[in-house]
Scaffold this motif. Structure first.
Motif, PDB file in Angstrom:
ATOM      1  N   TYR A 147       3.419  -2.190   3.894  1.00 45.42           N
ATOM      2  CA  TYR A 147       2.830  -3.430   3.380  1.00 45.42           C
ATOM      3  C   TYR A 147       1.847  -3.980   4.414  1.00 45.42           C
ATOM      4  N   PRO A 157      -7.167   2.666   0.461  1.00 39.79           N
ATOM      5  CA  PRO A 157      -5.796   3.051   0.108  1.00 39.79           C
ATOM      6  C   PRO A 157      -5.733   3.699  -1.272  1.00 39.79           C
ATOM      7  N   HIS A 185      -9.946  -2.779   4.467  1.00 38.65           N
ATOM      8  CA  HIS A 185      -9.609  -1.959   3.300  1.00 38.65           C
ATOM      9  C   HIS A 185     -10.653  -2.131   2.199  1.00 38.65           C
ATOM     10  N   SER A 239      -2.940   3.224  -3.130  1.00 40.56           N
ATOM     11  CA  SER A 239      -2.084   2.324  -3.905  1.00 40.56           C
ATOM     12  C   SER A 239      -2.897   1.616  -4.987  1.00 40.56           C
ATOM     13  N   THR A 247       0.886  -1.174   0.000  1.00 41.31           N
ATOM     14  CA  THR A 247       0.000   0.000   0.000  1.00 41.31           C
ATOM     15  C   THR A 247       0.922   1.222   0.000  1.00 41.31           C
ATOM     16  N   GLU A 248       0.353   2.414  -0.081  1.00 37.12           N
ATOM     17  CA  GLU A 248       1.198   3.612  -0.093  1.00 37.12           C
ATOM     18  C   GLU A 248       1.822   3.875   1.277  1.00 37.12           C
ATOM     19  N   THR A 249       1.259   3.290   2.340  1.00 32.83           N
ATOM     20  CA  THR A 249       1.801   3.552   3.679  1.00 32.83           C
ATOM     21  C   THR A 249       2.860   2.515   4.038  1.00 32.83           C
ATOM     22  N   CYS A 272       7.220   1.436  -0.155  1.00 31.10           N
ATOM     23  CA  CYS A 272       6.040   2.277   0.070  1.00 31.10           C
ATOM     24  C   CYS A 272       6.439   3.752   0.060  1.00 31.10           C
ATOM     25  N   ALA A 329      -3.064  -2.213  -4.330  1.00 27.75           N
ATOM     26  CA  ALA A 329      -3.978  -2.599  -3.245  1.00 27.75           C
ATOM     27  C   ALA A 329      -5.427  -2.500  -3.718  1.00 27.75           C
ATOM     28  N   ARG A 330      -5.745  -1.409  -4.399  1.00 29.68           N
ATOM     29  CA  ARG A 330      -7.133  -1.221  -4.872  1.00 29.68           C
ATOM     30  C   ARG A 330      -7.517  -2.296  -5.875  1.00 29.68           C
ATOM     31  N   SER A 347      -1.244   4.601   8.224  1.00 34.35           N
ATOM     32  CA  SER A 347      -2.291   5.605   8.042  1.00 34.35           C
ATOM     33  C   SER A 347      -2.639   6.328   9.345  1.00 34.35           C
TER      34      SER A 347
END
Ligand code: TXA
Ligand code: MG
Length: 338
Positions: free
Chosen positions: A34, A120, A64, A122, A30-32, A172, A125-126, A178
């Motif tokens: 894993y 998220p 999520h 990312s 994810t952007e934050t 990331c 992830a999406r 988050s």
């Protein structure tokens, strides 16, 4: 179990989605940080998350989602202030704690009547959530107590052989987890600072309060709003002390203590002044850089064989509040003020 290394491609993500659908565990970028992903509606899969991490059962998970349509089945109500924040900060590093619906198994929420939800930003992830067609429960993919993983290699270090697969993506971009805000209280309350800053939150919800556990140690017998805050966290094997002061003061302090086994976790501007071994975490004036590099530095610390680490404290504004919150836990709240 053999842990598959899946590429971060449509094919790889599709294979990961199949694993999620049949109740398996996947390391998800994810952007934050894993996450350790599983079907949030499958009680048995959720139990496996707790086992793989060695996570205490009373610490709830974040669910999520990939789009706003996925939110309403998960929650009992959406307070107006929460809606404002979701509109502004989703998709992104923002988690809302909301009254839960009966759809969520109680193990996800550790028996609480709320659920933490995040969308998220990312792409991977999406896509994984979309292809599995399920809400995905995912705590950070580290062994409980260790620094969160910000690269696929970190996930494999902690989870190889314990989970079905890891999606081998880039490190990331945000680097700390988050921002968690509860809307289940009278006034919204910041439970964990993260990629969305307190300054950004105050613009939308000026009455937001900050939970005392964000900056202080909470006595073990006091109730906490977010169970995750009471556990030992981000702990390297060596003893860490957080040191507050200017670059010169920090260098003087470390240089007077240096021994074979001491090292400094510091900013790149500090490095030329330090006589001990150093580990860098960004620039003292760039909190985004500090966030992106902190967990990798804390993991590298374990390999340096030091017994003492002096960590230069970050400023508290912007994402710096999240960096400070993680570092003070890594230091088990040991702080020296110069
Ligand atoms: O960025 C993130 O949030 C990452 C990525 C993977 O999305 N996830 C993450 O999950 O950091 P985890 O499990 O490591 O941290 C979740 C935090 C914990 O402190 C937990 O106690 C809190 O959120 N939390 C979860 N559900 C909650 C609830 N219903 N009420 C209060 N706190 C909750
Ligand atoms: Mg975590």
């Amino acid at each position: 179990m053999e842990t598959l290394r899946l590429p971060d491609t449509e094919e790889g993500i599709l294979a990961a989605a199949e694993i999620i659908k049949r109740g398996g565990l996947v390391g998800m970028p994810t952007e934050t940080v894993y996450g350790l992903a599983a079907d949030a509606l499958n009680e048995a899969a959720v139990t496996e998350i707790f086992k793989a991490k060695g996570r205490p059962q009373d610490n709830p998970l974040i669910v999520h989602i990939a789009n706003t349509e996925m939110l309403s089945p998960l929650i009992a109500s959406l307070p107006e202030k929460a809606r404002l924040c979701l509109d502004a900060f989703w998709p992104g590093p923002f988690t809302a704690v909301l009254p839960k619906s009966s759809l969520i198994p109680s193990s996800v929420c550790a028996g609480l009547d709320t659920v933490a939800v995040r969308m998220p930003s990312s792409r991977t992830a999406r896509r994984l959530i979309e292809l599995s067609g399920l809400p995905i429960a995912a705590p950070s993919a580290n062994t409980s107590g260790a620094p969160s993983p910000t690269s696929a290699e970190h996930v494999l270090h902690d989870m190889d052989g314990r989970i079905d697969a890891v999606i081998m993506s880039e490190p990331c971009s945000v680097g700390v987890e988050s921002t968690v805000v509860t809307f289940a209280t009278e006034q919204p309350r910041l439970l964990r600072p993260g990629g969305v800053t307190l300054e950004q939150l105050r613009e939308l919800v000026p009455d937001i309060t900050v939970d005392p556990a964000v900056l202080e140690k909470i006595a073990p017998d006091r109730p906490v709003a977010s169970p995750g805050m009471k556990y030992k966290h981000y702990s390297p094997k060596c003893s860490v002390t957080m040191v507050k002061g200017s670059s010169d003061e920090f260098a003087k302090f470390v240089n007077s203590r240096k021994g074979e086994q001491a090292c400094a976790l510091c900013f790149k501007e500090d490095e030329p002044l330090i006589e001990a071994r150093t580990l860098l975490y960004g620039s003292g004036t760039n909190a985004g850089e500090q966030a992106a590099e902190l967990f990798d530095a804390l993991r590298a610390l374990d390999d340096m064989g030091c017994t003492e680490c002096y960590a230069h404290a970050p400023a508290l504004d912007g994402v710096g509040l999240a960096v400070y919150n993680r570092l003070i836990r890594a230091a088990a709240f040991k702080v020296v003020i110069l």
